[in-house]
Structures are given as structure tokens and as C-alpha cells.
Motif scaffolding. Structure first.
Motif, PDB file in Angstrom:
ATOM      1  N   ALA A  92      21.881 -63.062 166.111  1.00 50.34           N
ATOM      2  CA  ALA A  92      21.103 -61.861 166.422  1.00 50.34           C
ATOM      3  C   ALA A  92      20.532 -61.228 165.148  1.00 50.34           C
ATOM      4  N   ALA A  93      21.335 -61.149 164.097  1.00 48.97           N
ATOM      5  CA  ALA A  93      20.860 -60.563 162.838  1.00 48.97           C
ATOM      6  C   ALA A  93      19.775 -61.429 162.208  1.00 48.97           C
ATOM      7  N   ALA A  94      19.945 -62.751 162.249  1.00 49.20           N
ATOM      8  CA  ALA A  94      18.954 -63.659 161.657  1.00 49.20           C
ATOM      9  C   ALA A  94      17.640 -63.627 162.435  1.00 49.20           C
ATOM     10  N   VAL A  95      17.705 -63.597 163.757  1.00 50.79           N
ATOM     11  CA  VAL A  95      16.482 -63.535 164.569  1.00 50.79           C
ATOM     12  C   VAL A  95      15.757 -62.222 164.303  1.00 50.79           C
ATOM     13  N   SER A  96      16.506 -61.128 164.208  1.00 49.23           N
ATOM     14  CA  SER A  96      15.905 -59.830 163.915  1.00 49.23           C
ATOM     15  C   SER A  96      15.209 -59.848 162.552  1.00 49.23           C
TER      16      SER A  96
END
Length: 135
Positions: free
Chosen positions: A47-51
Motif C-alpha cells: 500500500a505504501a509503495a503503490v501510494s
């Protein structure tokens, strides 16, 4: 446990993508000099990487996956041009892992940078970075 010392980025990316909904620990960070151990699940890391990847400029050769409930950036496998470069000058820690994954998700070639590297000026000239993240 995987004891390999070298893993191809595409293999690591595929592994994380397959487990992106898992609560299993993907990253365990113990700061140098001690401190609190920080665990990141695959879901949190993804989730953090996609964001972060969504905040990066698109490459000329990437597209999004519109058919996914959690759309992520995928690189076009039929490119004939070399990938664009993104530089990372980030201290060790979970943010480094998140940003490395985000750069790969966005379709860039990752170039790690260090402010103390005597070749820094050469790398910046030679790589023609699309962008550099420094923190």
C-alpha cells in the motif's frame, strides 16, 4: 526463509505483488544503534509503495492496470528502449524499501545514490534521471 544474497528486482517485485494482501511480515527493521523493531506486513509495504508510485511521474513506457481492484503500475514488457532512470538518495530504513519498490512499480530503472560517492556528479550526468528522491 530465503537465504539468497542476490534477488532479481523483477522476482522480488512479483513475490511482493503475489502477497500484497498478506499480513505476514515482509520487512523487519531494527535501527542501527538499537531502538524499536518495526515490522511491515506485505499489505502495508504494498500500500505504501503503490501510494508513493502514484506520486511519481509516469514513464513514457508504463501503463496502469485498470482491471485490478488495487490498480498498480506495470511496466510494458514489449519496450525496445532502455528504461528511464530514477535516483534514490535515502537513508536506510523502511522508507528506502518502500521507495525502491515504488520506483520499480512505476517502471523506472533504480539507481541508488550516496552523497559521499565520488562518482555522484558523473552518475547524475550519465543517467539523465527522470527524477531523484532525496531524504
Amino acid at each position: 526463509m530465503n537465504t539468497e544474497t542476490s534477488v532479481k528486482p523483477t522476482t522480488a517485485l512479483a513475490h511482493i505483488a503475489r502477497r500484497r494482501d498478506s499480513g505476514d511480515v515482509a520487512l523487519r527493521w531494527l535501527p542501527c544503534g538499537g531502538g524499536v523493531v518495526e515490522d511491515w506486513s506485505y499489505a502495508r509495504l504494498w500500500a505504501a509503495a503503490v501510494s508513493a508510485a502514484r506520486r511519481m511521474p509516469p514513464t513514457k513506457q508504463t501503463k496502469t492496470n485498470p482491471n485490478s481492484a488495487n490498480p498498480y503500475i506495470i511496466s510494458n514488457p514489449n519496450i525496445s528502449n532502455p528504461p528511464e532512470c530514477a535516483g534514490l538518495m535515502v537513508q536506510d530504513g523502511p522508507a528506502l524499501a518502500v521507495l525502491q519498490l515504488a520506483v520499480l512499480l512505476r517502471g523506472y530503472a533504480l539507481v541508488p545514490l550516496s552523497p559521499s560517492d565520488p562518482r555522484l556528479a558523473f552518475l547524475c550526468r550519465d543517467c539523465d534521471f527522470a527524477f531523484v528522491v532525496a531524504a
